[in-house]
Every structure is written in structure tokens, then in C-alpha cells.
Write a protein that holds these residues in place. Structure first.
Motif, PDB file in Angstrom:
ATOM      1  N   ILE A 161       0.708  -0.982  -0.028  1.00 21.54           N
ATOM      2  CA  ILE A 161      -0.058  -0.268  -0.334  1.00 21.54           C
ATOM      3  C   ILE A 161       0.628   0.890  -0.006  1.00 21.54           C
ATOM      4  O   ILE A 161       0.692   2.616  -0.520  1.00 21.54           O
ATOM      5  CB  ILE A 161      -1.324   0.019   1.574  1.00 21.54           C
ATOM      6  CG1 ILE A 161      -2.103  -1.316   1.139  1.00 21.54           C
ATOM      7  CG2 ILE A 161      -1.426   1.203   1.357  1.00 21.54           C
ATOM      8  CD1 ILE A 161      -2.841  -1.673   2.129  1.00 21.54           C
ATOM      9  N   ASP A 162       2.025   1.380   0.892  1.00 21.78           N
ATOM     10  CA  ASP A 162       2.536   2.534   0.673  1.00 21.78           C
ATOM     11  C   ASP A 162       3.488   2.485  -0.192  1.00 21.78           C
ATOM     12  O   ASP A 162       3.611   3.549  -1.100  1.00 21.78           O
ATOM     13  CB  ASP A 162       3.925   2.521   2.186  1.00 21.78           C
ATOM     14  CG  ASP A 162       3.296   2.175   3.111  1.00 21.78           C
ATOM     15  OD1 ASP A 162       3.227   3.307   3.976  1.00 21.78           O
ATOM     16  OD2 ASP A 162       2.933   0.843   3.776  1.00 21.78           O
ATOM     17  N   LEU A 163       3.757   1.250  -1.566  1.00 21.00           N
ATOM     18  CA  LEU A 163       4.751   1.904  -2.163  1.00 21.00           C
ATOM     19  C   LEU A 163       3.261   2.123  -3.285  1.00 21.00           C
ATOM     20  O   LEU A 163       3.359   3.253  -4.565  1.00 21.00           O
ATOM     21  CB  LEU A 163       5.375   0.706  -3.107  1.00 21.00           C
ATOM     22  CG  LEU A 163       5.776   0.342  -4.596  1.00 21.00           C
ATOM     23  CD1 LEU A 163       6.883   1.233  -4.804  1.00 21.00           C
ATOM     24  CD2 LEU A 163       6.932  -1.032  -4.694  1.00 21.00           C
ATOM     25  N   ALA A 164       2.053   1.592  -3.362  1.00 18.87           N
ATOM     26  CA  ALA A 164       1.251   1.569  -4.785  1.00 18.87           C
ATOM     27  C   ALA A 164       1.261   3.304  -4.183  1.00 18.87           C
ATOM     28  O   ALA A 164       0.900   3.975  -5.031  1.00 18.87           O
ATOM     29  CB  ALA A 164      -0.156   1.247  -4.821  1.00 18.87           C
ATOM     30  N   LEU A 165       0.796   4.648  -2.772  1.00 16.95           N
ATOM     31  CA  LEU A 165       0.626   5.264  -2.693  1.00 16.95           C
ATOM     32  C   LEU A 165       1.778   6.096  -3.129  1.00 16.95           C
ATOM     33  O   LEU A 165       1.629   7.344  -3.664  1.00 16.95           O
ATOM     34  CB  LEU A 165       0.110   6.079  -1.405  1.00 16.95           C
ATOM     35  CG  LEU A 165      -1.343   5.054  -0.329  1.00 16.95           C
ATOM     36  CD1 LEU A 165      -0.268   5.662   0.799  1.00 16.95           C
ATOM     37  CD2 LEU A 165      -2.070   6.186  -0.970  1.00 16.95           C
ATOM     38  N   ALA A 166       3.008   5.894  -3.474  1.00 13.37           N
ATOM     39  CA  ALA A 166       4.314   6.359  -3.707  1.00 13.37           C
ATOM     40  C   ALA A 166       4.337   6.855  -5.003  1.00 13.37           C
ATOM     41  O   ALA A 166       4.422   8.011  -5.445  1.00 13.37           O
ATOM     42  CB  ALA A 166       5.071   5.616  -3.074  1.00 13.37           C
ATOM     43  N   LEU A 167       3.806   5.744  -6.314  1.00 15.58           N
ATOM     44  CA  LEU A 167       3.395   5.632  -7.437  1.00 15.58           C
ATOM     45  C   LEU A 167       2.387   6.330  -7.893  1.00 15.58           C
ATOM     46  O   LEU A 167       2.242   7.479  -8.810  1.00 15.58           O
ATOM     47  CB  LEU A 167       3.019   3.970  -8.206  1.00 15.58           C
ATOM     48  CG  LEU A 167       4.338   3.108  -7.282  1.00 15.58           C
ATOM     49  CD1 LEU A 167       4.091   2.028  -8.020  1.00 15.58           C
ATOM     50  CD2 LEU A 167       5.842   3.737  -8.293  1.00 15.58           C
ATOM     51  N   VAL A 168       1.237   6.513  -7.859  1.00 14.54           N
ATOM     52  CA  VAL A 168       0.456   7.459  -7.585  1.00 14.54           C
ATOM     53  C   VAL A 168       0.707   8.537  -7.106  1.00 14.54           C
ATOM     54  O   VAL A 168       0.092   9.846  -8.374  1.00 14.54           O
ATOM     55  CB  VAL A 168      -0.937   7.388  -6.027  1.00 14.54           C
ATOM     56  CG1 VAL A 168      -1.914   8.789  -6.671  1.00 14.54           C
ATOM     57  CG2 VAL A 168      -1.718   5.969  -6.407  1.00 14.54           C
ATOM     58  N   GLU A 169       1.239   9.229  -5.593  1.00 15.44           N
ATOM     59  CA  GLU A 169       2.267  10.897  -5.726  1.00 15.44           C
ATOM     60  C   GLU A 169       3.029  11.546  -7.040  1.00 15.44           C
ATOM     61  O   GLU A 169       2.977  12.320  -7.908  1.00 15.44           O
ATOM     62  CB  GLU A 169       2.857  10.219  -4.388  1.00 15.44           C
ATOM     63  CG  GLU A 169       3.530  12.324  -4.113  1.00 15.44           C
ATOM     64  CD  GLU A 169       4.558  11.904  -2.630  1.00 15.44           C
ATOM     65  OE1 GLU A 169       4.231  13.146  -2.357  1.00 15.44           O
ATOM     66  OE2 GLU A 169       4.706  10.608  -2.324  1.00 15.44           O
ATOM     67  N   ASP A 170       3.766  10.180  -7.901  1.00 15.73           N
ATOM     68  CA  ASP A 170       4.571  10.336  -8.582  1.00 15.73           C
ATOM     69  C   ASP A 170       4.036  10.591  -9.529  1.00 15.73           C
ATOM     70  O   ASP A 170       4.514  11.091 -10.536  1.00 15.73           O
ATOM     71  CB  ASP A 170       5.909   8.602  -9.020  1.00 15.73           C
ATOM     72  CG  ASP A 170       6.764   8.913  -8.477  1.00 15.73           C
ATOM     73  OD1 ASP A 170       6.854  10.493  -7.425  1.00 15.73           O
ATOM     74  OD2 ASP A 170       7.500   7.743  -8.810  1.00 15.73           O
ATOM     75  N   ASP A 171       3.002   9.664 -10.146  1.00 14.91           N
ATOM     76  CA  ASP A 171       2.027  10.258 -11.091  1.00 14.91           C
ATOM     77  C   ASP A 171       0.744  11.622 -11.267  1.00 14.91           C
ATOM     78  O   ASP A 171       0.538  11.912 -12.005  1.00 14.91           O
ATOM     79  CB  ASP A 171       1.274   9.091 -11.647  1.00 14.91           C
ATOM     80  CG  ASP A 171       2.038   7.610 -12.228  1.00 14.91           C
ATOM     81  OD1 ASP A 171       2.907   7.502 -11.476  1.00 14.91           O
ATOM     82  OD2 ASP A 171       1.456   6.294 -11.382  1.00 14.91           O
ATOM     83  N   HIS A 172       0.162  11.827 -10.068  1.00 14.68           N
ATOM     84  CA  HIS A 172      -0.682  13.070  -9.866  1.00 14.68           C
ATOM     85  C   HIS A 172      -0.773  13.990  -8.913  1.00 14.68           C
ATOM     86  O   HIS A 172      -1.240  14.656  -8.744  1.00 14.68           O
ATOM     87  CB  HIS A 172      -2.083  11.914  -9.276  1.00 14.68           C
ATOM     88  CG  HIS A 172      -2.384  11.351 -10.997  1.00 14.68           C
ATOM     89  ND1 HIS A 172      -2.573  11.156 -12.036  1.00 14.68           N
ATOM     90  CD2 HIS A 172      -2.072   9.598 -10.538  1.00 14.68           C
ATOM     91  CE1 HIS A 172      -3.004  10.654 -12.928  1.00 14.68           C
ATOM     92  NE2 HIS A 172      -2.443   9.356 -12.354  1.00 14.68           N
ATOM     93  N   GLY A 173       1.211  13.814  -8.107  1.00 10.35           N
ATOM     94  CA  GLY A 173       0.787  14.292  -6.681  1.00 10.35           C
ATOM     95  C   GLY A 173       0.865  14.644  -5.733  1.00 10.35           C
ATOM     96  O   GLY A 173       0.153  13.219  -5.196  1.00 10.35           O
ATOM     97  N   THR A 174       1.030  14.840  -4.871  1.00  7.85           N
ATOM     98  CA  THR A 174       0.743  15.039  -3.171  1.00  7.85           C
ATOM     99  C   THR A 174      -0.768  14.826  -3.197  1.00  7.85           C
ATOM    100  O   THR A 174      -0.920  14.031  -2.243  1.00  7.85           O
ATOM    101  CB  THR A 174       1.841  15.523  -2.460  1.00  7.85           C
ATOM    102  OG1 THR A 174       3.071  15.461  -2.495  1.00  7.85           O
ATOM    103  CG2 THR A 174       1.837  15.068  -1.054  1.00  7.85           C
ATOM    104  N   GLU A 175      -1.037  15.440  -2.997  1.00  8.88           N
ATOM    105  CA  GLU A 175      -2.892  15.812  -2.958  1.00  8.88           C
ATOM    106  C   GLU A 175      -3.797  14.365  -3.394  1.00  8.88           C
ATOM    107  O   GLU A 175      -4.539  14.069  -2.241  1.00  8.88           O
ATOM    108  CB  GLU A 175      -3.154  17.096  -3.734  1.00  8.88           C
ATOM    109  CG  GLU A 175      -4.523  17.303  -2.898  1.00  8.88           C
ATOM    110  CD  GLU A 175      -5.469  18.713  -3.608  1.00  8.88           C
ATOM    111  OE1 GLU A 175      -6.531  18.633  -3.844  1.00  8.88           O
ATOM    112  OE2 GLU A 175      -4.968  18.782  -4.319  1.00  8.88           O
ATOM    113  N   ALA A 176      -3.068  13.998  -4.624  1.00  4.15           N
ATOM    114  CA  ALA A 176      -3.517  13.010  -4.689  1.00  4.15           C
ATOM    115  C   ALA A 176      -3.388  11.479  -3.420  1.00  4.15           C
ATOM    116  O   ALA A 176      -4.629  10.678  -3.364  1.00  4.15           O
ATOM    117  CB  ALA A 176      -3.664  12.400  -6.485  1.00  4.15           C
ATOM    118  N   ALA A 177      -3.001  11.234  -3.959  1.00  2.04           N
ATOM    119  CA  ALA A 177      -2.209  10.510  -2.543  1.00  2.04           C
ATOM    120  C   ALA A 177      -2.576  10.434  -1.276  1.00  2.04           C
ATOM    121  O   ALA A 177      -2.261   9.346   0.060  1.00  2.04           O
ATOM    122  CB  ALA A 177      -0.347  10.101  -2.834  1.00  2.04           C
TER     123      ALA A 177
END
Length: 321
Positions: free
Chosen positions: A170-186
Motif C-alpha cells: 500500500i505504501d509503495l502504491a501510494l508513492a507511485l500515485v504521488e509520482d503520477d498525480h502529485g501529493t494531494e492525490a496520494a
């Protein structure tokens, strides 16, 4: 455009290794859609035969057949679980992973899914992590992989990520979402999942229990128990050797052989664990905790925490108290 994410399923998979990233990516898609964006994720689960995937606890998950490996995709997730051994021996599955990797923007392994990535040759010459309990086995079986048992997740190469066990996916998936769409999305996805914390990849796997083998010899076991019962005592080698009725030199040699690490290292490990619990459960200052747990000074405890846990006592308390 939506990003295709494929999660590989196999019999005996760890449910949370699969469901955790699935929920993060689909949750991000809902957030992005609500914000008017159309570049979320399309997540599918696929298995070799397309049959439902049964987890190690009996949960059945619907799966599609593995698609053409040459089909371009954004993310490929390789979960782990107690069925990993059989999955690694499945030549059809490993050949598919090996063929699919060059057509995938990033490959992600969770827990013992690192064994699938290593068997496919995706981790050769790279740093990697996995669940702390399987790190030694991964290192021995794949000597070309530089295994680090401590981090929550590691960017093993420009295209491959590896995560530690279970919730670390879950932590890694959130980090990938942050890479793709920014901190607010994650951050929004993490809040929606009621996660009180989003852990950075370099953080140590705090969930790993401080467990050490018990010595076979009763005198050494007695020393272990004495250290664990009162971590704040001085525990000088001479005193510990006297308790075991041995000379200091002989005691150090026997203790190291039976326990797997030197007495001083063992004492520091137990003190760090005791201090960790006190930082979580009490409001005492770091200085008071350091003195009570036998470190003497807050600076000595700080160095031990950074060496063993990767964070300072203050950072640890802010995160876990």
C-alpha cells in the motif's frame, strides 16, 4: 488516458499483497474522476489460466487470463504469498513475466513477489527488498540481487520497484500515485483508506518483531532473560560472564555462537526495543527514556535509533506515539 495496471494472481497468494495496491489505484481513479481528470488507472487481475485466484486464506478473486505479454501496460504488480514457491516453479508464468517486463513502464513486487521478479531476471545487479522473514532466503537463492531487508520499499532500477511485506504494498502504491498525480492525490487516497500514516520507502520495517533465537545452553538463556528483564542495567561483559559462570572471553564466544550476535550488540538491540515501546506508550522525554533504557545519554540513543531504525527518536515518536 487511463493507465492499465495488471496484477498477477496465482494460487496461495497473500490477499493484502494484491488487494492493497488494487484499492490504492482504484481509489486514485475515483479521486481523479471526481476532479474531472481522465488519466486514472484501469486495474485488472490476471492468472495463467484465467480461473479464480484462491488466496492462502481461502478467499477467491475473479481473474482474467494473462494477456499478450507484448501488450503495452503502465504497471505490472507481482504479489507474494505462501504460493510463491509454486509460482516461481511455474515456467509459463515466469516466461510471461520475463516477456511482459520490457513492454511495461514499471514492474512492482510486493513481499515474496520479489522472488518472481528475481526468477525472471529483473533484479540482477539491483538493490531489492522483501518481507524481513524471507530476505535471507532471497539473498541466498539469487546472489546477483543486493537484498536489503530493512526498507519499506526500494526503487530497485529505473523500471522496477520492490516492497516489503503485506501493508508495504500500500505504501509503495501510494508513492507511485504521488509520482503520477502529485501529493494531494496520494494524501487523499490515504485519508480515504483511513491510514494514519504514509510511510516513506526508506523507513525501516518497524513491524518486524525483535525476535532472537534462544540459546541452547541454560546459562546463556539466563543472560538473555536478564538483559530483557532489565535493559536499563549496565550489563557489562564481565557481569554477564559472571552470571553465566564463564570467563569474559569464553562467554563472548559462546554467546555469539548461540545467539547469532555479540553480547554488546544484543544489549543494544534490546535497549532500542525497550526505548521504542516507551516512546510509543509514554510522554517521557527522550532524555528520560534514554537513561531508563540504559543508553546513558539521548545522543547515544539517537545514534542507535538511526543505525537500527533509520530515524531519530523524535521522528519515531512523532510517527508512532
Amino acid at each position: 488516458m487511463t493507465k492499465p495496471v495488471l496484477i498477477v494472481g496465482f494460487p496461495g497468494i497473500q490477499a493484502l499483497d494484491l488487494v492493497g495496491p488494487f484499492e490504492v489505484f482504484t481509489g486514485a481513479s475515483h479521486y481523479l474522476a471526481a476532479a474531472g481528470a481522465d488519466d486514472g488507472y484501469r486495474v485488472t487481475i490476471a492468472s495463467v489460466d484465467g480461473q479464480p485466484v484462491h488466496t492462502g486464506t481461502g478467499l477467491a478473486l475473479v481473474a482474467e487470463p494473462l494477456p499478450d505479454p507484448c501488450t503495452p501496460r503502465d504497471t505490472l504488480v507481482l504479489p507474494g504469498g505462501f504460493g510463491t514457491e509454486a509460482a516461481v516453479a511455474d515456467a509459463e508464468l515466469i516466461d510471461w513475466v520475463r516477456a511482459a517486463a520490457p513492454h511495461t513502464r514499471r514492474v512492482v513486487s510486493v513481499c515474496t513477489g520479489a522472488f518472481l521478479a528475481a526468477e525472471a531476471g529483473l533484479l540482477d545487479g539491483c538493490p531489492a527488498t522483501t518481507h524481513w522473514a524471507f530476505a535471507d532466503t532471497l539473498a541466498k537463492r539469487y546472489p546477483a540481487v543486493r537484498v536489503d531487508p530493512d526498507p519499506i520499499f526500494v526503487r530497485s532500477s529505473p523500471r522496477v520497484w520492490t516492497a516489503a511485506g503485506v501493508t508495504a504494498g500500500i505504501d509503495l502504491a501510494l508513492a507511485l500515485v504521488e509520482d503520477d498525480h502529485g501529493t494531494e492525490a496520494a494524501q487523499t487516497v490515504a485519508r480515504w483508506m483511513v491510514m494514519y500514516l504514509r510511510r516513506p520507502g526508506g523507513q525501516t520495517q518497524f513491524a518486524a518483531p525483535v525476535w532472537m533465537p534462544r540459546a541452547r545452553r541454560a546459562p546463556i538463556r539466563g543472560v538473555q532473560e536478564a538483559i530483557e528483564a532489565e535493559p536499563g542495567r549496565a550489563h557489562r561483559i564481565s557481569d554477564l560472564a559472571q552470571r553465566a559462570a564463564m570467563s569474559p572471553r569464553h562467554f563472548t564466544r559462546v554467546f555469539t555462537t548461540e545467539v547469532g550476535e555479540a553480547p554488546g550488540t544484543y544489549v543494544e538491540r534490546i535497549r532500542t526495543e525497550a526505548a521504542r515501546r516507551q516512546l510509543e506508550e509514554t510522554g517521557d522525554t527522550v532524555t528520560v527514556v534514554a537513561a531508563r533504557c540504559g543508553f546513558g545519554t539521548a545522543e547515544t540513543m539517537r545514534r542507535s535509533f538511526i543505525r537500527r531504525l533509520g530515524v531519530s527518536p523524535d521522528q519515531y515518536r512523532r510517527t508512532f506515539s
